[in-house]
Design a protein around this motif. Structure first.
Motif, PDB file in Angstrom:
ATOM      1  N   GLY A  63       0.825  -1.199   0.000  1.00  0.00           N
ATOM      2  CA  GLY A  63       0.000   0.000   0.000  1.00  0.00           C
ATOM      3  C   GLY A  63       0.845   1.229   0.000  1.00  0.00           C
ATOM      4  N   GLY A  64       0.541   2.131   0.948  1.00  0.00           N
ATOM      5  CA  GLY A  64       1.310   3.352   1.095  1.00  0.00           C
ATOM      6  C   GLY A  64       0.922   4.421   0.104  1.00  0.00           C
ATOM      7  N   GLY A  65      -0.043   4.135  -0.795  1.00  0.00           N
ATOM      8  CA  GLY A  65      -0.504   5.152  -1.711  1.00  0.00           C
ATOM      9  C   GLY A  65       0.495   5.506  -2.774  1.00  0.00           C
ATOM     10  N   ALA A  66       1.545   4.702  -2.934  1.00  0.00           N
ATOM     11  CA  ALA A  66       2.570   5.036  -3.919  1.00  0.00           C
ATOM     12  C   ALA A  66       2.172   4.514  -5.282  1.00  0.00           C
ATOM     13  CB  ALA A  66       3.914   4.418  -3.503  1.00  0.00           C
ATOM     14  N   ALA A  67       2.681   5.178  -6.306  1.00  0.00           N
ATOM     15  CA  ALA A  67       2.410   4.744  -7.670  1.00  0.00           C
ATOM     16  C   ALA A  67       3.220   3.506  -7.974  1.00  0.00           C
ATOM     17  CB  ALA A  67       2.790   5.867  -8.634  1.00  0.00           C
ATOM     18  N   PRO A  68       2.815   2.707  -8.950  1.00  0.00           N
ATOM     19  CA  PRO A  68       3.603   1.543  -9.330  1.00  0.00           C
ATOM     20  C   PRO A  68       5.007   1.955  -9.743  1.00  0.00           C
ATOM     21  CG  PRO A  68       1.430   1.462 -10.350  1.00  0.00           C
ATOM     22  CD  PRO A  68       1.564   2.818  -9.726  1.00  0.00           C
ATOM     23  N   ALA A  69       5.968   1.057  -9.478  1.00  0.00           N
ATOM     24  CA  ALA A  69       7.364   1.370  -9.775  1.00  0.00           C
ATOM     25  C   ALA A  69       7.566   1.553 -11.271  1.00  0.00           C
ATOM     26  CB  ALA A  69       8.273   0.242  -9.272  1.00  0.00           C
ATOM     27  N   ALA A  70       8.309   2.594 -11.615  1.00  0.00           N
ATOM     28  CA  ALA A  70       8.613   2.838 -13.018  1.00  0.00           C
ATOM     29  C   ALA A  70       9.696   1.895 -13.479  1.00  0.00           C
ATOM     30  CB  ALA A  70       9.083   4.287 -13.197  1.00  0.00           C
ATOM     31  N   ALA A  71       9.751   1.669 -14.772  1.00  0.00           N
ATOM     32  CA  ALA A  71      10.790   0.802 -15.317  1.00  0.00           C
ATOM     33  C   ALA A  71      12.150   1.457 -15.125  1.00  0.00           C
ATOM     34  CB  ALA A  71      10.545   0.563 -16.800  1.00  0.00           C
ATOM     35  N   ALA A  72      13.140   0.664 -14.794  1.00  0.00           N
ATOM     36  CA  ALA A  72      14.485   1.189 -14.574  1.00  0.00           C
ATOM     37  C   ALA A  72      15.064   1.691 -15.883  1.00  0.00           C
ATOM     38  CB  ALA A  72      15.387   0.098 -14.001  1.00  0.00           C
ATOM     39  N   PRO A  73      15.774   2.822 -15.852  1.00  0.00           N
ATOM     40  CA  PRO A  73      16.385   3.323 -17.082  1.00  0.00           C
ATOM     41  C   PRO A  73      17.486   2.401 -17.541  1.00  0.00           C
ATOM     42  CG  PRO A  73      17.145   4.571 -15.173  1.00  0.00           C
ATOM     43  CD  PRO A  73      16.056   3.673 -14.692  1.00  0.00           C
ATOM     44  N   ALA A  74      17.727   2.412 -18.835  1.00  0.00           N
ATOM     45  CA  ALA A  74      18.803   1.627 -19.438  1.00  0.00           C
ATOM     46  C   ALA A  74      18.746   0.180 -19.010  1.00  0.00           C
ATOM     47  CB  ALA A  74      20.163   2.229 -19.088  1.00  0.00           C
ATOM     48  N   ALA A  75      17.565  -0.426 -19.112  1.00  0.00           N
ATOM     49  CA  ALA A  75      17.376  -1.792 -18.656  1.00  0.00           C
ATOM     50  C   ALA A  75      18.306  -2.747 -19.397  1.00  0.00           C
ATOM     51  CB  ALA A  75      15.927  -2.222 -18.883  1.00  0.00           C
ATOM     52  N   VAL A  76      18.760  -3.740 -18.664  1.00  0.00           N
ATOM     53  CA  VAL A  76      19.676  -4.705 -19.243  1.00  0.00           C
ATOM     54  C   VAL A  76      18.911  -5.705 -20.101  1.00  0.00           C
ATOM     55  CG1 VAL A  76      21.253  -6.595 -18.685  1.00  0.00           C
ATOM     56  CG2 VAL A  76      21.311  -4.491 -17.350  1.00  0.00           C
ATOM     57  N   VAL A  77      19.374  -5.911 -21.303  1.00  0.00           N
ATOM     58  CA  VAL A  77      18.788  -6.885 -22.209  1.00  0.00           C
ATOM     59  C   VAL A  77      19.558  -8.190 -22.070  1.00  0.00           C
ATOM     60  CG1 VAL A  77      18.303  -7.392 -24.634  1.00  0.00           C
ATOM     61  CG2 VAL A  77      18.110  -5.042 -23.784  1.00  0.00           C
ATOM     62  N   GLU A  78      18.868  -9.324 -22.206  1.00  0.00           N
ATOM     63  CA  GLU A  78      19.518 -10.621 -22.066  1.00  0.00           C
ATOM     64  C   GLU A  78      20.719 -10.735 -23.001  1.00  0.00           C
ATOM     65  OE1 GLU A  78      19.989 -14.300 -20.299  1.00  0.00           O
ATOM     66  OE2 GLU A  78      18.545 -12.737 -19.833  1.00  0.00           O
ATOM     67  N   GLY A  79      21.888 -11.032 -22.437  1.00  0.00           N
ATOM     68  CA  GLY A  79      23.082 -11.219 -23.243  1.00  0.00           C
ATOM     69  C   GLY A  79      23.651  -9.947 -23.832  1.00  0.00           C
ATOM     70  N   GLU A  80      23.277  -8.798 -23.311  1.00  0.00           N
ATOM     71  CA  GLU A  80      23.746  -7.515 -23.851  1.00  0.00           C
ATOM     72  C   GLU A  80      25.194  -7.257 -23.447  1.00  0.00           C
ATOM     73  OE1 GLU A  80      22.559  -2.760 -23.577  1.00  0.00           O
ATOM     74  OE2 GLU A  80      21.734  -4.213 -22.163  1.00  0.00           O
ATOM     75  N   ARG A  81      25.981  -6.749 -24.375  1.00  0.00           N
ATOM     76  CA  ARG A  81      27.352  -6.364 -24.061  1.00  0.00           C
ATOM     77  C   ARG A  81      27.349  -4.928 -23.536  1.00  0.00           C
ATOM     78  NH1 ARG A  81      30.957 -10.055 -25.507  1.00  0.00           N
ATOM     79  NH2 ARG A  81      32.676  -8.613 -25.080  1.00  0.00           N
ATOM     80  N   ARG A  82      27.992  -4.719 -22.406  1.00  0.00           N
ATOM     81  CA  ARG A  82      28.042  -3.398 -21.785  1.00  0.00           C
ATOM     82  C   ARG A  82      29.479  -3.048 -21.431  1.00  0.00           C
ATOM     83  NH1 ARG A  82      22.821  -1.727 -19.792  1.00  0.00           N
ATOM     84  NH2 ARG A  82      23.919   0.139 -19.096  1.00  0.00           N
ATOM     85  N   GLN A  83      29.805  -1.767 -21.533  1.00  0.00           N
ATOM     86  CA  GLN A  83      31.096  -1.253 -21.074  1.00  0.00           C
ATOM     87  C   GLN A  83      30.918  -0.839 -19.621  1.00  0.00           C
ATOM     88  OE1 GLN A  83      33.851  -1.212 -22.969  1.00  0.00           O
ATOM     89  NE2 GLN A  83      35.210  -0.288 -21.449  1.00  0.00           N
ATOM     90  N   VAL A  84      31.608  -1.492 -18.717  1.00  0.00           N
ATOM     91  CA  VAL A  84      31.421  -1.219 -17.294  1.00  0.00           C
ATOM     92  C   VAL A  84      32.771  -1.116 -16.600  1.00  0.00           C
ATOM     93  CG1 VAL A  84      29.235  -2.504 -17.284  1.00  0.00           C
ATOM     94  CG2 VAL A  84      31.349  -3.646 -16.556  1.00  0.00           C
ATOM     95  N   THR A  85      32.723  -0.643 -15.377  1.00  0.00           N
ATOM     96  CA  THR A  85      33.878  -0.674 -14.489  1.00  0.00           C
ATOM     97  C   THR A  85      33.486  -1.496 -13.271  1.00  0.00           C
ATOM     98  OG1 THR A  85      34.649   1.492 -15.235  1.00  0.00           O
ATOM     99  CG2 THR A  85      35.483   0.701 -13.132  1.00  0.00           C
ATOM    100  N   VAL A  86      34.305  -2.486 -12.954  1.00  0.00           N
ATOM    101  CA  VAL A  86      34.022  -3.413 -11.861  1.00  0.00           C
ATOM    102  C   VAL A  86      34.958  -3.109 -10.702  1.00  0.00           C
ATOM    103  CG1 VAL A  86      33.861  -5.834 -11.169  1.00  0.00           C
ATOM    104  CG2 VAL A  86      33.336  -5.169 -13.532  1.00  0.00           C
ATOM    105  N   LEU A  87      34.410  -3.074  -9.507  1.00  0.00           N
ATOM    106  CA  LEU A  87      35.176  -2.807  -8.288  1.00  0.00           C
ATOM    107  C   LEU A  87      35.003  -3.959  -7.310  1.00  0.00           C
ATOM    108  CD1 LEU A  87      35.310   0.484  -6.225  1.00  0.00           C
ATOM    109  CD2 LEU A  87      34.620  -1.638  -5.110  1.00  0.00           C
ATOM    110  N   PHE A  88      36.107  -4.460  -6.796  1.00  0.00           N
ATOM    111  CA  PHE A  88      36.096  -5.411  -5.694  1.00  0.00           C
ATOM    112  C   PHE A  88      36.783  -4.754  -4.506  1.00  0.00           C
ATOM    113  CE2 PHE A  88      35.155  -8.463  -8.942  1.00  0.00           C
ATOM    114  CZ  PHE A  88      34.578  -9.561  -8.306  1.00  0.00           C
TER     115      PHE A  88
END
Length: 261
Positions: A63-88
């Motif tokens: 509840g809480g009167g909030a609107a449904p969650a919007a779709a995340a921007p730049a959604a990841v597509v199955e098997g999509e190649r992305r340029q990222v930076t990984v931190l451990f």
């Protein structure tokens, strides 16, 4: 609404920093739908994150009167190649500390480190991918790319290092960390319902290996990261080393500071 695992749910939203607050106030999946803005504010949740949580609760059927969650921007597509930076990032001397402190006390230390690292990573626009033992794996550039993700990752690492003395005082003992950062293309795959994602690729392995090579208090970055930030990155090249699975010796650079533009 099926009651979610609170810890996993918060981490999937990139809000793992609030896990302890939810746990301390006995908030589980059964009462999640009853939370409103005032409740979240009492838990210490910032305004922007309260909005995000309320939308996510509504998307679960709450509840809480909030609107449904919007779709995340730049959604990841199955098997999509992305340029990222990984931190451990992980704690230095974890095995030794576990022997000295015992499992229960070490769990508290690790939890404090995770809250620190997760909060810093999220503040700089990264996503916490997972916790592995005492290690945090984070991604900058997926599912949302900012255009300066290597810089964000380095700034996050420097902020974590800067915060370690305060964490040491909280824990009552000296704590150290070491960080490895690598940039490159990975394959990103969305999980069930497209609410989670995973990444695979050489950059993930390299960032992990760099962390293993980094002495306590050290941030090591790969050559692509150094090259992208060379005009502002104060650094020292370390001796190249051979890593299993890599065709040639790996160049790495120890980060001292990052100059402001």
């Amino acid at each position: 609404m099926r009651a979610p695992d609170i810890a996993q749910w918060l981490r999937a939203l990139g809000l793992g920093r609030y896990e302890q607050a939810f746990r301390d106030n006995d908030i589980d999946g059964e009462v999640l739908a009853d939370l409103d803005d005032a409740d979240l504010e009492k838990l210490g949740v910032s305004l922007g994150h309260r909005k995000k949580l309320l939308k996510a609760i509504a998307a679960l059927g709450g509840g809480g009167g909030a609107a449904p969650a919007a779709a995340a921007p730049a959604a990841v597509v199955e098997g999509e190649r992305r340029q990222v930076t990984v931190l451990f990032a992980d704690l230095a001397g974890y095995t030794r500390m576990t022997r000295e402190l015992g499992a229960e006390a070490m769990h508290d230390v690790t939890d404090r480190f995770f809250r620190l690292a997760d909060g810093v990573i999220e503040r700089f626009g990264g996503s916490v991918d997972k916790h592995i033992g005492d290690c945090v794996m984070a991604v900058f550039g997926a599912p949302v790319a900012h255009g300066n993700d290597p810089e964000r990752a380095v700034r996050a690492a420097l902020a974590i290092r800067k915060a370690m003395p305060d964490l040491s005082r909280e824990a009552g003992r000296e704590l150290g960390m070491h960080v490895g950062i690598a940039s490159g293309q990975v394959v990103a795959s969305s999980g069930e319902g497209h609410k989670t994602y995973s990444i695979t690729g050489d950059s993930v392995n390299l960032a992990s290996r760099l962390t293993d090579q980094a002495p306590a208090g050290t941030i090591l970055v790969s050559e692509p990261v150094q090259r992208l930030l060379a005009d502002r990155l104060e650094h020292v090249e370390v001796e190249a080393f051979t890593l299993k699975g890599m065709d040639a010796p790996v160049r790495a650079f120890r980060v001292i500071a990052l100059r402001e533009t």
